[in-house]
Design an enzyme around this catalytic site. Structure first.
Site, PDB file in Angstrom:
ATOM      1  N   LYS A 114       1.449   6.992  36.492  1.00 59.61           N
ATOM      2  CA  LYS A 114       0.716   6.851  37.758  1.00 59.61           C
ATOM      3  C   LYS A 114       1.144   5.593  38.493  1.00 59.61           C
ATOM      4  O   LYS A 114       1.189   5.574  39.721  1.00 59.61           O
ATOM      5  CB  LYS A 114      -0.798   6.818  37.509  1.00 59.61           C
ATOM      6  CG  LYS A 114      -1.398   8.179  37.225  1.00 59.61           C
ATOM      7  CD  LYS A 114      -2.908   8.121  37.291  1.00 59.61           C
ATOM      8  CE  LYS A 114      -3.533   9.478  37.041  1.00 59.61           C
ATOM      9  NZ  LYS A 114      -4.992   9.420  36.959  1.00 59.61           N
ATOM     10  N   LYS A 195       3.600  18.870  34.682  1.00 58.49           N
ATOM     11  CA  LYS A 195       2.195  19.310  34.608  1.00 58.49           C
ATOM     12  C   LYS A 195       1.617  19.607  35.999  1.00 58.49           C
ATOM     13  O   LYS A 195       1.904  18.880  36.948  1.00 58.49           O
ATOM     14  CB  LYS A 195       1.433  18.156  33.942  1.00 58.49           C
ATOM     15  CG  LYS A 195      -0.025  18.347  33.772  1.00 58.49           C
ATOM     16  CD  LYS A 195      -0.673  17.051  33.306  1.00 58.49           C
ATOM     17  CE  LYS A 195      -0.873  16.078  34.448  1.00 58.49           C
ATOM     18  NZ  LYS A 195      -2.067  15.244  34.383  1.00 58.49           N
ATOM     19  N   LYS A 198      -3.615  17.242  40.153  1.00 59.22           N
ATOM     20  CA  LYS A 198      -4.391  17.147  41.394  1.00 59.22           C
ATOM     21  C   LYS A 198      -3.643  16.309  42.416  1.00 59.22           C
ATOM     22  O   LYS A 198      -3.656  16.600  43.597  1.00 59.22           O
ATOM     23  CB  LYS A 198      -5.753  16.501  41.110  1.00 59.22           C
ATOM     24  CG  LYS A 198      -6.768  17.446  40.531  1.00 59.22           C
ATOM     25  CD  LYS A 198      -8.180  16.913  40.758  1.00 59.22           C
ATOM     26  CE  LYS A 198      -9.033  17.068  39.520  1.00 59.22           C
ATOM     27  NZ  LYS A 198      -9.093  15.876  38.669  1.00 59.22           N
TER      28      LYS A 198
HETATM   29  P1  TYM Z   1      -8.788  14.915  35.289  1.00 60.05           P
HETATM   30  O1  TYM Z   1      -9.794  14.882  36.377  1.00 60.05           O
HETATM   31  O2  TYM Z   1      -7.394  14.498  35.605  1.00 60.05           O
HETATM   32  O3  TYM Z   1      -8.725  16.347  34.655  1.00 60.05           O
HETATM   33  C1  TYM Z   1      -9.890  17.036  34.211  1.00 60.05           C
HETATM   34  C2  TYM Z   1      -9.576  17.846  32.969  1.00 60.05           C
HETATM   35  O4  TYM Z   1      -8.532  18.777  33.241  1.00 60.05           O
HETATM   36  C3  TYM Z   1      -7.497  18.651  32.261  1.00 60.05           C
HETATM   37  N1  TYM Z   1      -6.207  18.954  32.915  1.00 60.05           N
HETATM   38  C4  TYM Z   1      -5.386  19.943  32.533  1.00 60.05           C
HETATM   39  N2  TYM Z   1      -5.470  20.845  31.548  1.00 60.05           N
HETATM   40  C5  TYM Z   1      -4.445  21.734  31.442  1.00 60.05           C
HETATM   41  N3  TYM Z   1      -3.356  21.741  32.265  1.00 60.05           N
HETATM   42  C6  TYM Z   1      -3.240  20.845  33.262  1.00 60.05           C
HETATM   43  N4  TYM Z   1      -2.181  20.860  34.071  1.00 60.05           N
HETATM   44  C7  TYM Z   1      -4.282  19.882  33.435  1.00 60.05           C
HETATM   45  N5  TYM Z   1      -4.481  18.873  34.307  1.00 60.05           N
HETATM   46  C8  TYM Z   1      -5.670  18.306  33.980  1.00 60.05           C
HETATM   47  C9  TYM Z   1      -7.581  17.206  31.821  1.00 60.05           C
HETATM   48  O5  TYM Z   1      -6.985  17.008  30.560  1.00 60.05           O
HETATM   49  C10 TYM Z   1      -9.066  16.973  31.805  1.00 60.05           C
HETATM   50  O6  TYM Z   1      -9.635  17.433  30.600  1.00 60.05           O
HETATM   51  N6  TYM Z   1      -9.728  10.744  32.675  1.00 60.05           N
HETATM   52  C11 TYM Z   1     -10.112  12.121  32.843  1.00 60.05           C
HETATM   53  C12 TYM Z   1     -11.568  12.291  33.171  1.00 60.05           C
HETATM   54  C13 TYM Z   1     -12.511  11.576  32.268  1.00 60.05           C
HETATM   55  C14 TYM Z   1     -12.964  12.025  31.008  1.00 60.05           C
HETATM   56  C15 TYM Z   1     -13.906  11.039  30.585  1.00 60.05           C
HETATM   57  C16 TYM Z   1     -12.664  13.124  30.208  1.00 60.05           C
HETATM   58  C17 TYM Z   1     -13.151  10.413  32.556  1.00 60.05           C
HETATM   59  N7  TYM Z   1     -13.978  10.100  31.553  1.00 60.05           N
HETATM   60  C18 TYM Z   1     -14.532  11.145  29.359  1.00 60.05           C
HETATM   61  C19 TYM Z   1     -13.315  13.212  28.989  1.00 60.05           C
HETATM   62  C20 TYM Z   1     -14.227  12.251  28.575  1.00 60.05           C
HETATM   63  C21 TYM Z   1      -9.326  12.727  33.997  1.00 60.05           C
HETATM   64  O7  TYM Z   1      -8.871  12.032  34.851  1.00 60.05           O
HETATM   65  O8  TYM Z   1      -9.313  14.077  34.024  1.00 60.05           O
END
Ligand code: TYM
Length: 339
Positions: A114, A195, A198
């Protein structure tokens, strides 16, 4: 005793089919499991680690709450809330910062990826995994259902928990990452070697967002990158494969598999007589649209009642505070703060 589940998602853009398959869809399943006590959080403080338009961020947070409900998360069964509404997260992150070696953060691959894209790297971006550890640890979490890309962050939370427990005595539960056996890493439709994310979902043809119009979904899937097999005279074999050349086909098959809940064999059987990748793409588009259309319809109804959404957010935050505030007091006391 029920096992506590905690997971979160950023309101940085409308969630895409990767977020849905890798995380949110599994949350809806966990909600129906009587052995789990589920908490799902909209992590708006995490979204601030890269520049955001304040008005857009606020709208997206409300939109995501509506989407939680539209996909089937139920505030009566799970705790659904917004991270910034519960001050334990920011306060807890500070306390954990003060026991986390900076070298642990410098090693995070997501930070490296990032930060390359940012003109100015903000301190919050480096500190992001500590905030995530606070999210998880202050709720006495056992299981963290996430996609593959978050595994390293959950491992960091484990290390922080162990370090705290070593210095101050048994306090935090050491959480387990729960990664799905299929679909934990959905790839971009335009480039199946990276991947679906977003931050790239504004790029045409990269992602399928849950609220996209069916025509756009169909177009994106029909144009998705497969391989040069589609140019030959013979019908290409449509099978799961780890071959990098076949990453696009593999990605489409994975999306199809997860959304139809079929086995790999049954999926390959469905395409045994396909004339080419066009047949595969058509079938994937149909399945994706059959999943997203009802969600989109429910979302447009739910989002119109803003007052109700705000009421549910408040209710969720109260439930979240009742769980996390006692642990915060305990940690502050152990670290020597006067209460
Ligand atoms: P975030 O918002 O980027 O993504 C949310 C969830 O989606 C999963 N994900 C994917 N799974 C499969 N294929 C993909 N291409 C893909 N892109 C995203 C992510 O693995 C995630 O599970 N840091 C985290 C959010 C967070 C969190 C937490 C998660 C903050 N605090 C505590 C668990 C526990 C994040 O930015 O996810």
């Amino acid at each position: 005793m029920k096992r506590r589940v905690f997971s979160g998602i950023q309101p940085s853009d409308v969630i895409h089919i990767g977020n849905y398959i890798g995380a949110v869809r599994r949350w809806v399943e966990l909600q129906e499991n009587p052995e789990k006590d589920n908490i799902f959080c909209i992590v708006d403080l995490h979204a601030l680690t890269v520049p955001q338009d304040p008005l857009v961020l606020r709208d997206r947070t409300l939109e995501l709450m509506a989407l939680f409900l539209a996909v089937g998360l139920d505030p009566m069964k799970s705790t659904l809330f917004v991270q910034s509404h519960v001050t334990v997260h920011a306060e807890g992150a500070w306390l954990l910062n003060c026991i986390t070696p900076i070298g642990w953060l410098n090693k995070m691959t997501q930070f490296k990826d990032k930060s390359i894209k940012q003109e100015t790297i903000l301190t919050g971006l480096l500190d992001y995994p500590v905030l995530m550890a606070a999210d998880i640890l202050f709720y006495d979490t056992h299981e963290v259902p996430v996609g593959e890309d978050q595994k390293q962050h959950v491992e960091l939370a484990r290390n922080i928990a162990e370090r705290f427990n070593y210095h101050y005595g048994e306090t935090f539960i050491v959480p387990e990452p729960m990664i799905g056996s299929y679909g934990a890493r959905i790839m971009g439709l335009d480039d199946p070697t990276s991947k679906m994310s977003k931050s790239s979902s504004h790029i045409k043809g990269h992602a399928i967002r849950l609220l996209d119009d069916p025509k756009d979904i169909e177009r994106a899937i029909m144009r998705s990158k497969t391989d040069s097999g589609s140019m030959t005279d013979h019908a290409p074999e449509i099978r799961f494969s780890k071959d990098i050349e076949k990453a696009g086909v593999n990605n489409l098959l994975t999306i199809y598999q997860v959304l139809t809940s079929k086995s790999q064999e049954a999926v390959e059987q469905d395409f045994a007589n396909a004339r080419g990748y066009g047949d595969l793409k058509k079938a994937v588009a149909e399945v994706v649209i059959s999943v997203t259309e009802p969600i989109r319809a429910r979302h447009s109804e739910i989002i119109s009642d803003r007052a109700e959404l705000e009421r549910l957010m408040k209710l969720g935050a109260e439930k979240a505070r009742a769980i996390s505030e006692p642990r915060l007091r305990d940690v502050k006391h152990k670290m020597g703060l006067s209460l």
